[in-house]
Enzyme design. Sequence first.
Site, PDB file in Angstrom:
ATOM      1  N   THR A 189       0.832  -1.196   0.000  1.00 10.06           N
ATOM      2  CA  THR A 189       0.000   0.000   0.000  1.00 10.06           C
ATOM      3  C   THR A 189       0.866   1.245   0.000  1.00 10.06           C
ATOM      4  O   THR A 189       2.000   1.217   0.449  1.00 10.06           O
ATOM      5  CB  THR A 189      -0.970   0.019   1.205  1.00 10.06           C
ATOM      6  OG1 THR A 189      -1.728   1.218   1.162  1.00 10.06           O
ATOM      7  CG2 THR A 189      -0.216  -0.048   2.522  1.00 10.06           C
ATOM      8  N   ARG A 190       0.322   2.324  -0.546  1.00  9.34           N
ATOM      9  CA  ARG A 190       0.975   3.629  -0.424  1.00  9.34           C
ATOM     10  C   ARG A 190      -0.042   4.653   0.059  1.00  9.34           C
ATOM     11  O   ARG A 190       0.090   5.836  -0.164  1.00  9.34           O
ATOM     12  CB  ARG A 190       1.624   4.046  -1.751  1.00  9.34           C
ATOM     13  CG  ARG A 190       0.683   4.079  -2.918  1.00  9.34           C
ATOM     14  CD  ARG A 190       1.421   4.346  -4.231  1.00  9.34           C
ATOM     15  NE  ARG A 190       0.662   3.900  -5.362  1.00  9.34           N
ATOM     16  CZ  ARG A 190       0.021   4.713  -6.208  1.00  9.34           C
ATOM     17  NH1 ARG A 190       0.046   6.002  -6.044  1.00  9.34           N
ATOM     18  NH2 ARG A 190      -0.644   4.216  -7.234  1.00  9.34           N
ATOM     19  N   HIS A 194      -7.923   2.291   5.116  1.00  7.81           N
ATOM     20  CA  HIS A 194      -9.281   2.533   5.586  1.00  7.81           C
ATOM     21  C   HIS A 194      -9.998   1.182   5.685  1.00  7.81           C
ATOM     22  O   HIS A 194      -9.403   0.129   5.468  1.00  7.81           O
ATOM     23  CB  HIS A 194      -9.995   3.508   4.650  1.00  7.81           C
ATOM     24  CG  HIS A 194      -9.333   4.860   4.594  1.00  7.81           C
ATOM     25  ND1 HIS A 194      -9.125   5.625   5.720  1.00  7.81           N
ATOM     26  CD2 HIS A 194      -8.795   5.559   3.565  1.00  7.81           C
ATOM     27  CE1 HIS A 194      -8.516   6.766   5.377  1.00  7.81           C
ATOM     28  NE2 HIS A 194      -8.283   6.735   4.076  1.00  7.81           N
ATOM     29  N   HIS A 197      -9.639  -1.543   2.761  1.00  7.99           N
ATOM     30  CA  HIS A 197      -8.427  -2.352   2.669  1.00  7.99           C
ATOM     31  C   HIS A 197      -8.211  -3.200   3.915  1.00  7.99           C
ATOM     32  O   HIS A 197      -7.642  -4.290   3.841  1.00  7.99           O
ATOM     33  CB  HIS A 197      -7.224  -1.469   2.351  1.00  7.99           C
ATOM     34  CG  HIS A 197      -7.242  -0.968   0.946  1.00  7.99           C
ATOM     35  ND1 HIS A 197      -7.320   0.356   0.627  1.00  7.99           N
ATOM     36  CD2 HIS A 197      -7.251  -1.635  -0.234  1.00  7.99           C
ATOM     37  CE1 HIS A 197      -7.363   0.495  -0.699  1.00  7.99           C
ATOM     38  NE2 HIS A 197      -7.315  -0.707  -1.238  1.00  7.99           N
ATOM     39  N   ARG A 283      -7.832  -3.411  -7.502  1.00  6.51           N
ATOM     40  CA  ARG A 283      -8.049  -2.728  -8.775  1.00  6.51           C
ATOM     41  C   ARG A 283      -7.041  -1.604  -8.907  1.00  6.51           C
ATOM     42  O   ARG A 283      -6.681  -0.971  -7.933  1.00  6.51           O
ATOM     43  CB  ARG A 283      -9.469  -2.167  -8.814  1.00  6.51           C
ATOM     44  CG  ARG A 283     -10.459  -3.271  -8.954  1.00  6.51           C
ATOM     45  CD  ARG A 283     -11.913  -2.898  -8.874  1.00  6.51           C
ATOM     46  NE  ARG A 283     -12.293  -1.543  -9.236  1.00  6.51           N
ATOM     47  CZ  ARG A 283     -13.528  -1.211  -9.622  1.00  6.51           C
ATOM     48  NH1 ARG A 283     -14.452  -2.136  -9.733  1.00  6.51           N
ATOM     49  NH2 ARG A 283     -13.836   0.031  -9.890  1.00  6.51           N
TER      50      ARG A 283
END
Length: 378
Positions: A189-190, A194, A197, A283
Site C-alpha cells: 500500500t501507499r 481505511h 483495505h 483494482r
Amino acid sequence: MTTIATDRLIAPHGGSLVDRTGERPVGVDGLERIVLTSREVSDLDMLASGALSPLEGFMGRDDYERVVEEMRLADGLVWALPVCLAVAAAPAGDRLALADEAGTLLAVLDVEDVYEYDKEREAERCFRTTDEAHPGVARLYAQHPLYLAGRVTVFERPRPQFEKLARDPAETRRIFAERGWKRVVGFQTRNPIHRAHEYLTKVALETVDGLLVHPLVGDTKSDDVPAATRVECYRVLLERYYPPDRVLLSAFPAAMRYAGPREAVWHAICRKNWGCSHFIVGRDHAGVGDYYGTYDAQLIFDDFEPHELGVEPLFFEHSFYCRTCGSMASAKTCPHAAEEHVFLSGTKVRELLAAGEVPPEEFTRHEVAEVLIEAYRS
Ligand SMILES: [Zn+2]
C-alpha cells in the site's frame, strides 16, 4: 543458537536469496564515482538485501531487452521491470564507486556493459504510454542516456527512514519461520488503510497463516500522504484491530514507479523474496491517472503460468460497508444498490479531514482519522 529452518516458506525468485552486501574495499575512495538518484539508491539497497533476487546488480543489455519486450530475464525467468543505472557517459575504469546525492560512498560496481537504450520504447512497453505527464515516463525521459550494467557490492546501506520497520528478506523469512507460518500474504500500500483495505487484508488472512503489511516508503508522488503519517496510521490500526501474532508490519523500501500492471507483477515477485506465498492485487494497483484499465493489473498475471511466478496473486474488488448487508462487502458479495453503500470519494475524505471532521466509522477507523486530521493541522 539454534537456527530456524525457513524451508517451509516459498523459495526466493530464482531459487536462492541473493546477498550483495560486503566489506568496504581498499582504495574505494580513489575510484571514479557515480552519483545515484534516490530511486537508484533504493534499487541498490534492494539488490544488496536480496529483495530483487535473482538480480545481483544493475541489468545488462540482454536482461534489459528481454524484460522490456517479454517481461523475462535473458534466462527466461519472469521479471517485469528494468532495474537499471543511467549514466551520462561511459566510465573509464572497470570498477566504480556508487555514491548517494550527499556524497556518501555506498557500493562498488564492477562494470560489465554500457549500452544505449530507447526511452520511448521503454516508456511504451513498460508504462503503456509515452505521455510525459505520466510521472514514471517523466522520470525516465529526464534520466541520463546510457545504462551502466554490473554486479554491485554494497558496504554502506542507506539509513532507513523507519528503522524499526526496516527488515530485509532474510529477516522477515526468519520471523515467519519462528512464528510457524508457511503461507503468508503480502499487502502493498501507499495510502492509509481505511475499512475497505482492512477488510480485504482480513479476508485474505482468513485463508493463510500470516499477513505482511508492507507499505511502500520509498519515493512517491508529492501529493501522496507522507510516509511518516501513513506509518502512524498503520501502527494505530494494527494495534487496535489485528491480532499481533498473525501480522507483521514492515516497510517496502522501493520507490514508486507508477507502472501499473507491470509494477503489480514486480511487487509480487519482490514480496516472494520477502517470503510471501500470496500477494494482494486490488483494482488499479500501482496505477496513476487513467493510464491503465481498472483490471489491467490483475489481467497481466494471466500472461504467466502459475508455476513461473510461484507467488499467488489474490484479486480483489473495491469493497465498502453495505447498510443492508450490515457488513463490509464488494460487488462480488453484495447484491444491493449503490445507495446502500457507504462510499466517499478521495476528494470528499480529504475535505472532511482538512476540516477536522471524522469520516463515518464505516469508512475509516476513528483512530486512523485522528492521525490524519492531526497531520492536516500541522
Ligand atoms: Zn449489501
